[in-house]
Write an enzyme that holds these catalytic residues in place. Structure first.
Site, mmCIF file in Angstrom:
data_model
loop_
_atom_site.group_PDB
_atom_site.id
_atom_site.type_symbol
_atom_site.label_atom_id
_atom_site.label_comp_id
_atom_site.label_asym_id
_atom_site.label_seq_id
_atom_site.Cartn_x
_atom_site.Cartn_y
_atom_site.Cartn_z
ATOM 1 N N ARG A 34 79.106 9.923 27.863
ATOM 2 C CA ARG A 34 79.174 9.670 29.312
ATOM 3 C C ARG A 34 80.505 10.136 29.909
ATOM 4 N NH1 ARG A 34 75.852 3.991 30.338
ATOM 5 N NH2 ARG A 34 73.822 4.936 29.969
ATOM 6 N N GLY A 348 69.049 4.369 25.711
ATOM 7 C CA GLY A 348 70.119 4.341 24.707
ATOM 8 C C GLY A 348 69.711 4.745 23.306
#
Length: 390
Positions: A34, A348
């Protein structure tokens, strides 16, 4: 949607909402995906002559908690962006405002976790106004948080000229392809624990798709609804009728649904526990199904053959406890092996599987948002996007 190309950043202090909700262990960031995804936006703004104030959340703290400090994230960011520094001040504080106002073009300031502020998740107007004092323009690049109507996502965007960052744009472009004229055959692979988390997306996608593959614990609610014996597997008893209804709707629309044929089961969830393989509709007590079995892995790979569009969200088993990760890894390999298909993965565990296999480059798009990608596919928009269109 207003984008970075509509913003002249020269000499401006730009407030950027990034998504640095990354795994941290012993003060070290474990997965920098990220952080890396945010760099194109940050470098573009810096090259244009801006100074930057960055906001992010980390985890779900109930107020200030050193365990959820963004300090380790600041360290990881600095390795890629030496101009960046971390200031341990809550973003709504006077100290944060003073630090921001002292910035010179080319400098980057990461403030403390927005969720340390009590009004963040309530989208408190007063807190939004304090955030707005930190910059002269606002860029939303936190796709993973764009489905949350929080002060640092929606509140502040109403008070400053607001723009979508490059990551937001990339996500919206890729996910829109799954809704608007997707190339057929179109296959969707869903996993994870709960049917209730996926109802909206199933209902939205059913009229658009050809094949639906269901794994993970959510499959047991469907299997039990069809009269299967699932032992001690996780079942949402209050969703059995709904599961049956969804299967009926899929049939009426000509969507082929694939459920597990066999499962890897155990009496408890722990690494190295003794496992057995059972037919998915005949799991004896005290066993619970914890991953799709070898026959199902092959059946799912065959079901994906020839697909031109694929969306995958959710693991096929208890991914974090080996050997119950094998089904998820097998599905990742099967999707990555498809030639000429547009493939999207979100969530995830699914993304972690793709990264662990080193197959990220084989996917058309790896989404940084699990819940956000599901909500976008369900509703075609998100609270964070709506304020950028206003």
């Amino acid at each position: 949607m207003r984008t970075l190309l509509d913003l002249d950043p020269k000499g401006k202090r730009v407030l950027v909402r990034v998504d640095y909700n990354v795994p941290v262990q012993d003060g070290k960031v474990q997965d920098e995906t990220r952080i890396l995804e945010s760099l194109p936006t940050l470098r573009h703004l810096l090259a244009g002559g801006a100074s930057l104030v960055l906001l992010s959340h980390l985890g779900r703290p109930k107020g200030p908690d050193p365990k959820y400090s963004l300090a380790p994230v600041g360290e990881a960011l600095r390795a890629h962006l030496p101009e960046a520094r971390f200031a341990p001040f809550p973003p709504g504080s006077e100290e944060a405002r003073r630090e921001a106002e002292a910035l010179r073009p080319g400098e980057v300031l990461l403030l403390e976790n927005v969720r340390f502020e009590p009004g963040e998740e309530k989208n408190d107007p007063e807190l939004s106004a304090r955030y707005a004092r930190l910059g002269e323009a606002f860029v939303l690049d936190a796709f993973g948080s764009a489905h949350r109507a929080h002060a640092s996502v929606v509140g502040v965007a109403r008070l400053l000229p607001a723009y979508a960052g490059f990551l937001m744009e990339k996500e919206v472009r890729a996910l829109s392809r799954l809704l608007k004229d997707p190339e057929r055959p179109y296959a969707v692979v869903l996993g994870g624990a709960k049917v209730s988390d996926k109802i909206g997306v199933i209902e939205s996608l059913l009229p658009r798709i050809d094949r639906l593959l269901i794994g993970g614990a959510m499959a047991f609610t469907f299997l039990k609804a069809l009269g299967g014996e699932v032992g001690r597997s996780l079942v949402e008893e209050d969703r059995l009728d709904l599961a049956k209804d969804l299967l009926g709707r899929a049939e009426a629309l000509g969507v082929r649904v694939y459920l597990p044929e066999d499962v890897v089961a155990a009496e408890r969830i722990e690494a190295g526990v003794e496992t057995r393989v059972f037919p998915a509709r005949a799991i004896p007590v005290p066993y619970m199904g914890l991953d799709i079995g070898p026959k199902t892995r092959e059946a799912f790979a065959r079901a994906l053959e020839g697909a031109r569009t694929v969306f995958w969200n959710g693991p096929m088993g208890v991914f974090e406890v080996p050997p119950f990760d094998e089904g998820t890894l097998a599905v990742g390999q099967a999707i990555a092996a498809l030639e000429g298909a547009f493939t999207v993965v979100g969530g995830g565990d699914s993304v972690a599987a793709v990264n662990r296999l080193g197959l990220k480059e084989r996917f058309g798009h790896v989404s940084t948002g699990g819940g956000a990608s599901l909500e976008f596919l369900e509703k075609g928009t998100l609270p964070g996007l709506e304020v950028l269109e206003g």
